[in-house]
Scaffold this active site. Structure first.
Site, PDB file in Angstrom:
ATOM      1  N   ASN A   7      -2.247  -2.439   0.556  1.00 51.32           N
ATOM      2  CA  ASN A   7      -1.790  -1.326   1.383  1.00 51.32           C
ATOM      3  C   ASN A   7      -3.011  -0.440   1.600  1.00 51.32           C
ATOM      4  OD1 ASN A   7      -0.654   0.871   2.538  1.00 51.32           O
ATOM      5  ND2 ASN A   7       0.781   1.322   0.869  1.00 51.32           N
ATOM      6  N   LYS A  14      -4.408   0.790  -1.943  1.00 47.71           N
ATOM      7  CA  LYS A  14      -3.534   0.441  -3.062  1.00 47.71           C
ATOM      8  C   LYS A  14      -3.306  -1.056  -2.994  1.00 47.71           C
ATOM      9  CE  LYS A  14      -1.297   4.913  -2.972  1.00 47.71           C
ATOM     10  NZ  LYS A  14      -0.201   5.690  -2.456  1.00 47.71           N
ATOM     11  N   ARG A  85       0.187  -4.783   4.309  1.00 48.22           N
ATOM     12  CA  ARG A  85       1.019  -3.827   5.023  1.00 48.22           C
ATOM     13  C   ARG A  85       0.297  -3.483   6.323  1.00 48.22           C
ATOM     14  NH1 ARG A  85       2.442   2.360   3.328  1.00 48.22           N
ATOM     15  NH2 ARG A  85       3.696   2.783   5.165  1.00 48.22           N
ATOM     16  N   HIS A 173       7.848   3.440   8.173  1.00 49.69           N
ATOM     17  CA  HIS A 173       8.439   3.370   6.829  1.00 49.69           C
ATOM     18  C   HIS A 173       9.505   2.269   6.748  1.00 49.69           C
ATOM     19  CE1 HIS A 173       7.502   7.869   5.798  1.00 49.69           C
ATOM     20  NE2 HIS A 173       6.583   7.058   5.265  1.00 49.69           N
ATOM     21  N   HIS A 201      13.431   9.026   3.175  1.00 48.00           N
ATOM     22  CA  HIS A 201      12.139   8.802   2.499  1.00 48.00           C
ATOM     23  C   HIS A 201      11.317  10.082   2.625  1.00 48.00           C
ATOM     24  CE1 HIS A 201       8.499   6.149   1.563  1.00 48.00           C
ATOM     25  NE2 HIS A 201       8.013   7.356   1.791  1.00 48.00           N
ATOM     26  N   GLY A 205       4.276  11.487   3.959  1.00 44.25           N
ATOM     27  CA  GLY A 205       4.943  11.233   5.239  1.00 44.25           C
ATOM     28  C   GLY A 205       6.433  11.187   4.934  1.00 44.25           C
ATOM     29  N   ARG A 234       2.062  17.001   8.470  1.00 44.36           N
ATOM     30  CA  ARG A 234       2.479  16.731   9.854  1.00 44.36           C
ATOM     31  C   ARG A 234       3.665  17.610  10.233  1.00 44.36           C
ATOM     32  NH1 ARG A 234       3.167  10.428   9.097  1.00 44.36           N
ATOM     33  NH2 ARG A 234       1.806  10.479   7.294  1.00 44.36           N
ATOM     34  N   GLY A 323       8.061  10.503  -3.102  1.00 42.21           N
ATOM     35  CA  GLY A 323       7.713  11.433  -4.180  1.00 42.21           C
ATOM     36  C   GLY A 323       8.664  12.619  -4.284  1.00 42.21           C
ATOM     37  N   GLU A 380       7.513  -0.546  -1.810  1.00 38.96           N
ATOM     38  CA  GLU A 380       7.092  -1.204  -0.579  1.00 38.96           C
ATOM     39  C   GLU A 380       6.277  -2.465  -0.850  1.00 38.96           C
ATOM     40  OE1 GLU A 380       5.729   2.683   0.509  1.00 38.96           O
ATOM     41  OE2 GLU A 380       6.412   2.386   2.558  1.00 38.96           O
TER      42      GLU A 380
END
Ligand code: ADP
Length: 595
Positions: A7, A14, A85, A173, A201, A205, A234, A323, A380
């Site tokens: 990712n 990651k 991803r 997502h 989610h 983001g 954002r 998170g 994910e």
């Protein structure tokens, strides 16, 4: 099967290694984050323990290059595949795709849709292909889950030229929403296809997704990951009129406005901090600005939950992840307070006591709540690993979205018919052009007459043909009292007769058919789809209304044709489609017409 999953983002990499056996396990977890001049932070977790600190890699490419060595050091080998991803898969990638010389240029071409994300993803693909040339590399797209969204959810009400340039809603997502929706259904002990789930989610983001009986029906992010909720940096939804206002009042250019909406807005824009923990701490200490930010954040999520409950005609579960969704009991409470009117009651003690060890997905609704409220960690990378394994086991033909046009009853006339109906030497008046180049609907109309009844004001499509052909639906054929057969266009031998009536007289002719569904396409699109003239495909219509699959749809390849499926009004009604819609090509059967 052992799968390495990447990712890659612009500021972090990651990766994880998963063993997908009888008992799925993540056997390695690694990250390189906060790239800066000459270094970054790393964290590794493997079977031998964990390690963290600073590494000398100053950018993404250097970090990716360091992965093989890290894996070797931690004794992680025997990889079977690499999963990546990929943020944006555009309108075509509706499932995992093998990354190779055919697919990579198509993904690269999508960069304008995700200029921050796709280049980083592709960098990881490039290095991984060099490092593990013998392993299959598979891309899993954040947008893919949402390609089932109906046109009413994906279309912006903007000029046609903009829409033709690709301006539409996609949603992101997707891998996370899909995973948590499955996990919630598993926890509830029900089939995902029996449930209406709203997946929330909330990470740096953030997005909400309406998962309607297993399929994404709408989500809060749009063309880009800017639309929708308030996020870390954002803005989420703002009035598009802001662009003009800011240009005129503050003299800002497009780039400046866009950069600020991505990086200087959201929680950061409101409070100076993009981190919800900071914002919550400050709000608790009485900071009014932080309190407003939290209220606004929760209010926006509440509006989307309400909207998606309405869009799906009800909701069975709301699932929190990311998170903030996983960790902030107070944010979950703020979001869920006042949803009693739709049968959602939170249990405040359960909400406070959430622990998510070992993939737990605790239910935190009150006893008697009609709507379940579930919290779970998103996974994910695990979902990507699973999709890669499933794709390698059964490589699905690549699904592709195709516009669907609904043909009302119409006739194609020969010159002999025009003479009889409108008078010797009459020329039809071309009216509205059709999407197939060179075709038009005439201003004139005709009447059809059969033993049982008449159909008035039937459209005439030009140009003229050698032989008159009358295309009606099955319902129309009942109204006329003539049993019209299902035929491909032009296959008129043995078809029944019908009377056409015009202002100058009538014309009795055979050629009455119910047109077999078909897809017009051109040689270029056909090649991209791997299809030949005369092949049959299956097309899935999924609009959340009367989803169905049309099998044996004939492919008709012609130079310059606009790629589009044609069905009649009966078929459209059966599929819950209006004048037009979209279908996904899901399967290519081996049969060729005439065989
Ligand atoms: P990403 O989208 O980058 O993967 P995460 O899913 O890790 O991000 O979410 C990061 C957000 O979660 C940050 O705003 C962080 O403050 C918030 N967060 C993490 N733990 C908590 C907590 N205990 N309470 C409130 N917010 C939290």
């Amino acid at each position: 099967m052992r799968i390495l999953v990447f990712n890659a983002g612009s500021s972090s990499l990651k990766f994880g290694v998963f063993d997908l056996g009888a008992a799925t396990a993540q056997i390695f977890k690694g990250s390189f984050e906060r790239f800066r001049d000459g270094g970054c932070n790393f964290r590794f977790q493997g079977e031998a323990g964990d390690d963290s600190g600073t590494a000398p890699h100053g950018d993404l490419a250097a970090a990716i290059g360091a992965v093989p060595e890290a894996l070797a050091e931690w004794g992680v080998g025997d990889l079977d595949a690499v999963g990546h991803r990929i943020a944006h898969g555009g309108p075509d990638f509706s499932g995992p795709a093998k990354l190779d010389d055919a697919s990579l240029p198509r993904i690269e071409a999508l960069t304008p849709l995700a200029p921050l994300h796709n280049p980083a993803n592709l960098e990881a693909v490039r290095v991984a292909m060099e490092t593990w040339p013998d392993l299959p590399q598979v891309g899993v797209f954040d947008t893919a889950f949402h390609l089932s969204n109906p046109a009413r959810a994906t279309t912006y009400a903007v000029p046609e030229a903009w829409r033709e340039a690709g301006l539409r809603r996609y949603g992101f997502h997707g891998t996370s929403h899909k995973y948590v929706a499955h996990r919630a259904a598993e926890e509830m002990g029900q089939e995902l296809t029996d449930l209406r789930i709203i997946s929330v989610h909330l990470g740096n983001g953030a997005s909400v997704c309406a998962v309607n009986f297993g399929r994404s029906m709408d989500s809060s992010m749009g063309l880009t990951p800017l639309e929708g909720l308030v996020m870390g940096t954002r803005s989420g939804d703002v009035d598009p009129g802001a662009f003009g206002f800011l240009a005129r009042q503050l003299g800002l250019g497009i780039e400046e406005i866009e950069a600020a909406l991505y990086s200087e807005s959201g929680l950061k824009g409101l409070t100076g901090s993009s981190d919800m923990r900071d914002v919550e701490d400050r709000a608790a200490a009485g900071d009014r600005t932080a309190q407003l930010a939290i209220n606004l954040y929760a209010y926006r999520v509440r509006k989307y939950i309400g909207a998606y409950a309405a869009a799906m005609g009800g909701v069975d579960a709301v699932v929190f992840t990311g998170g903030i969704g996983e960790n902030s009991a107070s944010m979950r409470r703020r979001i869920c307070d006042g949803f009693d009117f739709m049968g959602l009651h939170l249990d405040h003690d359960r909400n406070q006591a959430v622990t998510l060890e070992g993939r737990a997905a605790p239910q935190i609704q009150a006893y008697g709540s009609r709507v379940a409220v579930i919290v779970t960690e998103t996974a994910e990378q695990l979902q990507i690993a699973r999709e890669v394994a499933a794709h390698l086991a059964h490589p699905a033909p690549e699904a592709r979205q195709i516009p669907v046009a609904v043909s009302g009853r119409h006739v194609h006339l020969s010159s002999e018919a025009v003479d009889a109906l409108f008078g010797e030497g009459y020329e039809l008046t071309p009216g509205k052009p059709l999407r197939q180049p060179g075709n038009w609907a005439a201003e004139e109309r005709v009447t059809l007459e059969g033993p049982k009844g008449r159909l008035e004001r039937v459209a005439i499509l030009g140009p003229l043909r050698k032989r008159t052909q009358i295309e009606v639906s099955r319902t129309d054929s009942f109204a006329l009292g003539i049993d019209a057969p299902v035929r491909d266009s032009g296959a008129l031998d043995g078809t029944p007769k019908v009377r056409l009536i015009g202002p100058a007289g009538h014309f009795d002719t055979d050629g009455l058919i119910v047109a077999a569904r078909h897809i017009h396409t051109n040689p270029e699109d056909a090649a991209a789809m791997g299809l030949e003239d005369g092949a049959f495909v299956d097309v899935r219509i999924s609009n959340g209304v009367r989803d169905l699959v049309f099998d044996r749809t004939l492919i008709r390849v012609q130079d310059g044709a606009f790629t589009e499926m044609h069905i009649d009004t009966d078929e459209a009604n059966a599929a819950g489609l209006g004048a037009e819609g979209e279908g996904a090509l899901i399967e290519q059967s081996a049969t060729v017409a005439g065989e």
